[in-house]
Design a protein around this motif. Structure first.
Motif, mmCIF file in Angstrom:
data_model
loop_
_atom_site.group_PDB
_atom_site.id
_atom_site.type_symbol
_atom_site.label_atom_id
_atom_site.label_comp_id
_atom_site.label_asym_id
_atom_site.label_seq_id
_atom_site.Cartn_x
_atom_site.Cartn_y
_atom_site.Cartn_z
ATOM 1 N N ALA A 5 -12.638 26.792 -0.778
ATOM 2 C CA ALA A 5 -11.789 26.202 0.259
ATOM 3 C C ALA A 5 -11.093 24.965 -0.273
ATOM 4 O O ALA A 5 -11.650 24.237 -1.107
ATOM 5 C CB ALA A 5 -12.629 25.848 1.474
ATOM 6 N N CYS A 21 -8.490 29.257 1.708
ATOM 7 C CA CYS A 21 -9.799 29.695 1.237
ATOM 8 C C CYS A 21 -9.593 30.994 0.480
ATOM 9 O O CYS A 21 -9.214 32.007 1.080
ATOM 10 C CB CYS A 21 -10.746 29.872 2.402
ATOM 11 N N TRP A 35 -12.718 30.746 10.112
ATOM 12 C CA TRP A 35 -12.811 29.309 9.898
ATOM 13 C C TRP A 35 -13.776 28.730 10.931
ATOM 14 O O TRP A 35 -13.660 29.029 12.125
ATOM 15 C CB TRP A 35 -11.456 28.630 10.027
ATOM 16 N N CYS A 95 -14.931 28.129 5.518
ATOM 17 C CA CYS A 95 -14.458 29.491 5.662
ATOM 18 C C CYS A 95 -15.620 30.455 5.437
ATOM 19 O O CYS A 95 -16.606 30.120 4.773
ATOM 20 C CB CYS A 95 -13.326 29.800 4.692
ATOM 21 N N GLY A 112 -17.615 29.507 2.160
ATOM 22 C CA GLY A 112 -17.025 28.549 1.250
ATOM 23 C C GLY A 112 -17.780 27.237 1.303
ATOM 24 O O GLY A 112 -18.663 27.038 2.161
#
Length: 121
Positions: A5, A21, A35, A95, A112
């Motif tokens: 990300a 991301c 997200w 993410c 992420g």
């Protein structure tokens, strides 16, 4: 498989940021991408989701009309365009993607590392 990300930062209220991301590795397919955000002292919450067929959903009414989730399947990347930012949008944004790796039979969730967004008043 890794999700990277980027795009966070410090912005004044009313400003904009675009988060990205990118997924990499031995990916066969990516299903839905998400997200989330986690504000200080609060639990992580879903912000927006997008399916492989680019149907979108915004879980938080406070971001509807201000945030837009999108994806580029060729780049295995999901974006979050954030406009009209408010101090209450301050959080670490994460993410997530549902991915089937090459050679696997099942799909797994991958996260992420988070990117920090700070909105000053």
């Amino acid at each position: 498989v890794q999700l990277q990300a980027s795009g966070g930062g410090l912005v004044q209220a009313g400003g904009s940021l675009r988060l990205s991301c990118a997924a990499s590795g031995s990916i066969e397919t990516i299903d839905s991408m998400y997200w989330y955000r986690q504000a200080p002292g609060r639990q992580r919450e879903l912000v927006a989701a997008i399916t492989s067929g680019v149907m979108t959903n915004y879980a938080d009414d406070s971001v509807k009309g201000r945030f837009t989730i999108s994806r580029d399947n060729a780049k295995n990347t999901v974006y979050l365009q954030m406009n009209s930012l408010k101090p209450e949008d301050t959080a670490v944004y994460y993410c997530k993607a549902i991915i089937k790796r090459q050679g696997d039979y099942v799909r797994y969730s991958y996260w992420g590392q988070g990117t920090e967004v700070t909105v000053s008043s």
